[in-house]
Design an enzyme around this catalytic site. Sequence first.
Site, PDB file in Angstrom:
ATOM      1  N   ARG B 114       0.632  -1.102  -0.075  1.00 52.90           N
ATOM      2  CA  ARG B 114       0.139   0.058   0.010  1.00 52.90           C
ATOM      3  C   ARG B 114       0.933   1.325  -0.060  1.00 52.90           C
ATOM      4  NH1 ARG B 114      -3.118  -3.104   3.729  1.00 52.90           N
ATOM      5  NH2 ARG B 114      -4.871  -4.049   2.792  1.00 52.90           N
ATOM      6  N   LYS B 136       2.251  11.687 -11.871  1.00 51.79           N
ATOM      7  CA  LYS B 136       1.482  10.718 -12.394  1.00 51.79           C
ATOM      8  C   LYS B 136       2.396   9.594 -12.470  1.00 51.79           C
ATOM      9  CE  LYS B 136      -1.190  13.395 -15.870  1.00 51.79           C
ATOM     10  NZ  LYS B 136      -1.453  13.764 -16.915  1.00 51.79           N
ATOM     11  N   GLU B 178       9.402  19.152 -25.701  1.00 54.89           N
ATOM     12  CA  GLU B 178       8.573  19.341 -24.710  1.00 54.89           C
ATOM     13  C   GLU B 178       9.374  20.803 -24.173  1.00 54.89           C
ATOM     14  OE1 GLU B 178       5.834  18.130 -23.905  1.00 54.89           O
ATOM     15  OE2 GLU B 178       5.983  15.977 -24.376  1.00 54.89           O
ATOM     16  N   LYS B 214       6.879  23.603 -15.984  1.00 54.49           N
ATOM     17  CA  LYS B 214       5.649  22.701 -15.764  1.00 54.49           C
ATOM     18  C   LYS B 214       5.331  22.542 -14.567  1.00 54.49           C
ATOM     19  CE  LYS B 214       4.279  17.885 -16.484  1.00 54.49           C
ATOM     20  NZ  LYS B 214       4.438  16.581 -16.653  1.00 54.49           N
ATOM     21  N   GLU B 224      -6.077  18.724 -13.980  1.00 54.29           N
ATOM     22  CA  GLU B 224      -6.275  19.049 -15.072  1.00 54.29           C
ATOM     23  C   GLU B 224      -7.667  19.557 -15.611  1.00 54.29           C
ATOM     24  OE1 GLU B 224      -5.150  15.100 -16.853  1.00 54.29           O
ATOM     25  OE2 GLU B 224      -3.316  16.034 -18.004  1.00 54.29           O
ATOM     26  N   ARG B 228      -3.842  23.925 -16.985  1.00 54.40           N
ATOM     27  CA  ARG B 228      -2.776  22.524 -17.214  1.00 54.40           C
ATOM     28  C   ARG B 228      -3.271  22.128 -18.522  1.00 54.40           C
ATOM     29  NH1 ARG B 228      -1.638  17.697 -12.905  1.00 54.40           N
ATOM     30  NH2 ARG B 228      -0.221  16.413 -14.116  1.00 54.40           N
ATOM     31  N   ASN B 232      -0.934  20.938 -23.279  1.00 55.23           N
ATOM     32  CA  ASN B 232      -1.571  19.978 -24.528  1.00 55.23           C
ATOM     33  C   ASN B 232      -1.186  20.656 -25.868  1.00 55.23           C
ATOM     34  OD1 ASN B 232      -2.506  18.214 -22.955  1.00 55.23           O
ATOM     35  ND2 ASN B 232      -4.724  18.937 -22.957  1.00 55.23           N
ATOM     36  N   HIS B 235      -0.141  18.590 -28.886  1.00 49.47           N
ATOM     37  CA  HIS B 235      -0.571  17.289 -28.553  1.00 49.47           C
ATOM     38  C   HIS B 235      -1.859  16.426 -29.201  1.00 49.47           C
ATOM     39  CE1 HIS B 235       2.762  17.377 -25.835  1.00 49.47           C
ATOM     40  NE2 HIS B 235       2.800  16.389 -25.373  1.00 49.47           N
ATOM     41  N   HIS B 239      -0.264  13.696 -30.780  1.00 50.61           N
ATOM     42  CA  HIS B 239      -0.767  12.231 -30.388  1.00 50.61           C
ATOM     43  C   HIS B 239      -1.036  11.351 -31.309  1.00 50.61           C
ATOM     44  CE1 HIS B 239      -1.031  12.916 -25.849  1.00 50.61           C
ATOM     45  NE2 HIS B 239       0.193  12.254 -26.148  1.00 50.61           N
ATOM     46  N   HIS B 255       7.896  10.305 -29.272  1.00 49.51           N
ATOM     47  CA  HIS B 255       6.932  11.320 -28.702  1.00 49.51           C
ATOM     48  C   HIS B 255       7.179  12.768 -29.044  1.00 49.51           C
ATOM     49  CE1 HIS B 255       3.667  12.817 -26.162  1.00 49.51           C
ATOM     50  NE2 HIS B 255       4.793  13.696 -25.351  1.00 49.51           N
TER      51      HIS B 255
HETATM   52  N1  LIG Z   1       4.526  10.628 -15.741  1.00 46.37           N
HETATM   53  C1  LIG Z   1       4.578  11.597 -16.440  1.00 46.37           C
HETATM   54  O1  LIG Z   1       4.035  12.724 -16.380  1.00 46.37           O
HETATM   55  C2  LIG Z   1       5.137  11.567 -18.229  1.00 46.37           C
HETATM   56  C3  LIG Z   1       5.573  12.597 -18.976  1.00 46.37           C
HETATM   57  C4  LIG Z   1       6.009  12.446 -20.147  1.00 46.37           C
HETATM   58  C5  LIG Z   1       6.327  10.964 -20.535  1.00 46.37           C
HETATM   59  N2  LIG Z   1       5.961   9.849 -19.691  1.00 46.37           N
HETATM   60  C6  LIG Z   1       6.424   8.482 -20.111  1.00 46.37           C
HETATM   61  O2  LIG Z   1       7.695   8.284 -20.353  1.00 46.37           O
HETATM   62  C7  LIG Z   1       7.895   7.420 -21.179  1.00 46.37           C
HETATM   63  C8  LIG Z   1       8.729   7.886 -22.307  1.00 46.37           C
HETATM   64  O3  LIG Z   1       9.964   8.454 -21.939  1.00 46.37           O
HETATM   65  P1  LIG Z   1      11.437   8.108 -22.226  1.00 46.37           P
HETATM   66  O4  LIG Z   1      11.557   8.601 -23.677  1.00 46.37           O
HETATM   67  O5  LIG Z   1      12.350   8.684 -21.223  1.00 46.37           O
HETATM   68  O6  LIG Z   1      11.382   6.630 -22.428  1.00 46.37           O
HETATM   69  P2  LIG Z   1      12.325   5.322 -22.037  1.00 46.37           P
HETATM   70  O7  LIG Z   1      12.407   5.294 -20.414  1.00 46.37           O
HETATM   71  O8  LIG Z   1      12.035   4.227 -22.655  1.00 46.37           O
HETATM   72  O9  LIG Z   1      13.786   5.733 -22.533  1.00 46.37           O
HETATM   73  C9  LIG Z   1      13.880   5.802 -23.711  1.00 46.37           C
HETATM   74  C10 LIG Z   1      15.121   4.955 -24.174  1.00 46.37           C
HETATM   75  O10 LIG Z   1      16.589   5.685 -23.693  1.00 46.37           O
HETATM   76  C11 LIG Z   1      17.143   4.620 -22.794  1.00 46.37           C
HETATM   77  N3  LIG Z   1      17.786   5.622 -21.819  1.00 46.37           N
HETATM   78  C12 LIG Z   1      17.508   5.968 -20.932  1.00 46.37           C
HETATM   79  N4  LIG Z   1      18.434   6.775 -20.175  1.00 46.37           N
HETATM   80  C13 LIG Z   1      19.496   6.724 -21.089  1.00 46.37           C
HETATM   81  C14 LIG Z   1      20.864   7.090 -20.823  1.00 46.37           C
HETATM   82  N5  LIG Z   1      20.849   8.117 -20.036  1.00 46.37           N
HETATM   83  N6  LIG Z   1      21.837   6.685 -21.843  1.00 46.37           N
HETATM   84  C15 LIG Z   1      21.260   5.957 -22.784  1.00 46.37           C
HETATM   85  N7  LIG Z   1      20.163   5.434 -22.968  1.00 46.37           N
HETATM   86  C16 LIG Z   1      19.146   5.910 -22.018  1.00 46.37           C
HETATM   87  C17 LIG Z   1      16.091   3.790 -22.432  1.00 46.37           C
HETATM   88  O11 LIG Z   1      16.769   2.468 -21.738  1.00 46.37           O
HETATM   89  C18 LIG Z   1      15.236   3.555 -23.222  1.00 46.37           C
HETATM   90  O12 LIG Z   1      15.574   2.686 -24.192  1.00 46.37           O
HETATM   91  C19 LIG Z   1       6.498   6.845 -21.719  1.00 46.37           C
HETATM   92  O13 LIG Z   1       5.943   5.901 -21.337  1.00 46.37           O
HETATM   93  C20 LIG Z   1       5.562   8.170 -21.635  1.00 46.37           C
HETATM   94  O14 LIG Z   1       4.350   7.578 -21.198  1.00 46.37           O
HETATM   95  C21 LIG Z   1       5.525  10.060 -18.560  1.00 46.37           C
HETATM   96 ZN   LIG Z   2       4.382  15.480 -24.321  1.00 47.16          ZN
END
Ligand SMILES: NC(=O)c1ccc[n+]([C@@H]2O[C@H](COP(=O)([O-])OP(=O)(O)OC[C@H]3O[C@@H](n4cnc5c(N)ncnc54)[C@H](O)[C@@H]3O)[C@@H](O)[C@H]2O)c1
Ligand SMILES: [Zn+2]
Lengths: 352, 352
Positions: B114, B136, B178, B214, B224, B228, B232, B235, B239, B255
């Site tokens: 929990r 999130k 972003e 942000k 939201e 907020r 978008n 997006h 998206h 993305h």
């Molecule tokens: N929680 C939120 O508010 C929020 C906001 C934006 C995105 N997201 C989420 O984040 C994800 C995308 O983020 P991302 O692009 O970081 O994804 P990711 O974690 O998949 O990283 C992208 C790639 O880079 C690699 N990597 C990470 N750090 C590295 C480094 N320092 N050197 C070399 N390689 C590295 C990872 O292994 C992966 O292959 C999505 O799932 C999205 O939904 C969440």
């Molecule tokens: Zn985004």
Amino acid sequence: METIQSNGYNIYFEDSLTQLVKFIEQGKYSRSFVLTDENTSVHCLPLLQQYLGEDGNYDLIEINAGEESKNIDFCVGVWKMLIDFGADRKALMINLGGGVITDLGGFVASTYKRGIDFVQIPTTLLSQVDASVGGKTGVDLDSIKNIIGTFTQPKAVFMAAEFFKTLPDRQILSGLAEMLKHGLICDAAYWDKLKTSDLSLPSLELVHRSVEIKNEVVTEDPHEHGIRKALNFGHTIGHAVETYSMLHDSDPLTHGEAIAVGMVCEAWLSNKKAGLSDAELAEIVEVFGKLYPKHKIADDSYPALFTLMQKDKKNQGNKINCTLLTRIGQFSIDNICTEDELCDSLRYYTTL
Amino acid sequence: METIQSNGYNIYFEDSLTQLVKFIEQGKYSRSFVLTDENTSVHCLPLLQQYLGEDGNYDLIEINAGEESKNIDFCVGVWKMLIDFGADRKALMINLGGGVITDLGGFVASTYKRGIDFVQIPTTLLSQVDASVGGKTGVDLDSIKNIIGTFTQPKAVFMAAEFFKTLPDRQILSGLAEMLKHGLICDAAYWDKLKTSDLSLPSLELVHRSVEIKNEVVTEDPHEHGIRKALNFGHTIGHAVETYSMLHDSDPLTHGEAIAVGMVCEAWLSNKKAGLSDAELAEIVEVFGKLYPKHKIADDSYPALFTLMQKDKKNQGNKINCTLLTRIGQFSIDNICTEDELCDSLRYYTTL
Ligand SMILES: NC(=O)c1ccc[n+]([C@@H]2O[C@H](COP(=O)([O-])OP(=O)(O)OC[C@H]3O[C@@H](n4cnc5c(N)ncnc54)[C@H](O)[C@@H]3O)[C@@H](O)[C@H]2O)c1
Ligand SMILES: [Zn+2]
Ligand SMILES: NC(=O)c1ccc[n+]([C@@H]2O[C@H](COP(=O)([O-])OP(=O)(O)OC[C@H]3O[C@@H](n4cnc5c(N)ncnc54)[C@H](O)[C@@H]3O)[C@@H](O)[C@H]2O)c1
Ligand SMILES: [Zn+2]
């Protein structure tokens, strides 16, 4: 009977399903989803339908009955149904069932789209007097109980004694153990009342008092640091007996039946260590003896039982921390008991 | 660079891994667990080990890299490892990776027993400027992104630009989109600064300003409802382009690359509908044109793209709600755009 205010939500007793209808209307939900299990679909849904109407007003999601369903696979099943039904963030989940349904349904709702509203309609005595208060949701993993979950309060809880009519006797006894515990730890008058009531079909007044007691304890100590430990009375030994029975008996004890054994043992410890009088111990033994069938605890199970007590999350290392009674209606937390003392209490139970 | 205070936790920039060591010491945790993926184990863990020490101070849990891992099966895997390692309620989870690791790790921690404490060490540009703020957590189910999750704040976030050195260029470009968005919606001076900076390896100062923006937006509107929606920008179309590319391209857009396309289209809409000047539109087009490779959008994909926009959770029915720019550094929410307008904006992008 007054509505009880818990942590930001109401627990309704009087005319509660009428209250539910009002609650839904006022909530402006996009859609309602009723979660049931095989048994509550048959025994409890018809009553709900008298209030919600039979068709079109909600979608039904049914899962298998029993603790075996309380796991992530069933959560995934329910999440997928919500997706298929197109449930959005303004959807309402109505959990209609015992603790399995209210725990799992609460967890599913608290994590679907990062949390949608849910309400509880507990249909077993145990879930009304215990699971309805405290905001714990959760499921089991690798047969570890409630290891995955959240603290999320429902938006409301709706109680009705009608549901008890179809409950098997052993399910009544299971919930009753927690009610007796509430009397023993906090309220001697309530204990006296329970002693003299017809407990084959407990009244909603009795449920109300139990909910009040649990609510007071939980509200004072939401994170289980201090007085919430009061609720552990009977549970140190009871949990071990419950798990051991689940592993070894063809027809295992219910939670409450095991806790009843635990309370007798821990009453004996209370008499030895915490000031509970001989007369009070005798009275407790008599009440439980009349209500609950005697459970056999084999001598050679003591070491295994002690190991189980040590593993219990509430204990650290070798010391076993027990909540005991100083007298009926008053508890004392953090009483350290040795293996010998605990085994002696089991031995005492066996000689009764 | 000042520490940023978000919703009850600190985001550290200066000497952040030293701050992490302090944080762990002060937290009196029973044990630390570091969650990585295959790539961050290789590229990021060594730096962390310089601070935490190489052995004995934590247990390592590694999952496969990529969005395909961001699901309940991998959560179950991590939960089971925590159980096997004996993690109790006073355990700390340290998520070391991109958004996949911080989102999944946050969800796992927020539901294990929990909820145990977790901290984020985002290692991609995208996760530093976006996922690190807002609370999130979540995972995908049935290829619906982030459908299961919680709103749970980390106990702290630790930023370091060292991690960018091993990031592939396209991952830099993904986060950069972003950052450019943050400038466009809230801060013309920041946008100007980005225009003239070396963006192949963004500085921590730039990250800091993005996080500030942000954080301000999210803190003002945690659920939201209103401003907020500023986030978008780009997006609505972005998206749809992202999803379409995922379904049809052998090497799909990231993305940020998709959002970059979306921002150009929505800048055109801003010029048509919200007062963005011709000169500003031209400037935006030029900046994105220099940084991002041109993406091919086939004429016959427009209907499918529009359908995807309609399905986007932020829209209701036929009307597509867009966040647009009134000028660089200022946004306007809830601009209703028609199918024709949206398709015209895609057509505009294609003619560039
Ligand atoms: N929680 C939120 O508010 C929020 C906001 C934006 C995105 N997201 C989420 O984040 C994800 C995308 O983020 P991302 O692009 O970081 O994804 P990711 O974690 O998949 O990283 C992208 C790639 O880079 C690699 N990597 C990470 N750090 C590295 C480094 N320092 N050197 C070399 N390689 C590295 C990872 O292994 C992966 O292959 C999505 O799932 C999205 O939904 C969440
Ligand atoms: Zn985004
Ligand atoms: N969240 C909490 O604070 C809390 C507190 C106590 C127990 N629990 C959980 O509750 C569960 C046990 O509760 P339970 O005993 O209610 O379990 P349960 O939901 O399995 O119900 C017991 C049985 O009774 C059936 N049933 C339910 N209502 C009925 C009715 N009105 N008529 C006929 N049959 C009916 C069910 O189908 C089931 O077969 C455990 O998983 C436990 O962990 C949670
Ligand atoms: Zn109990």
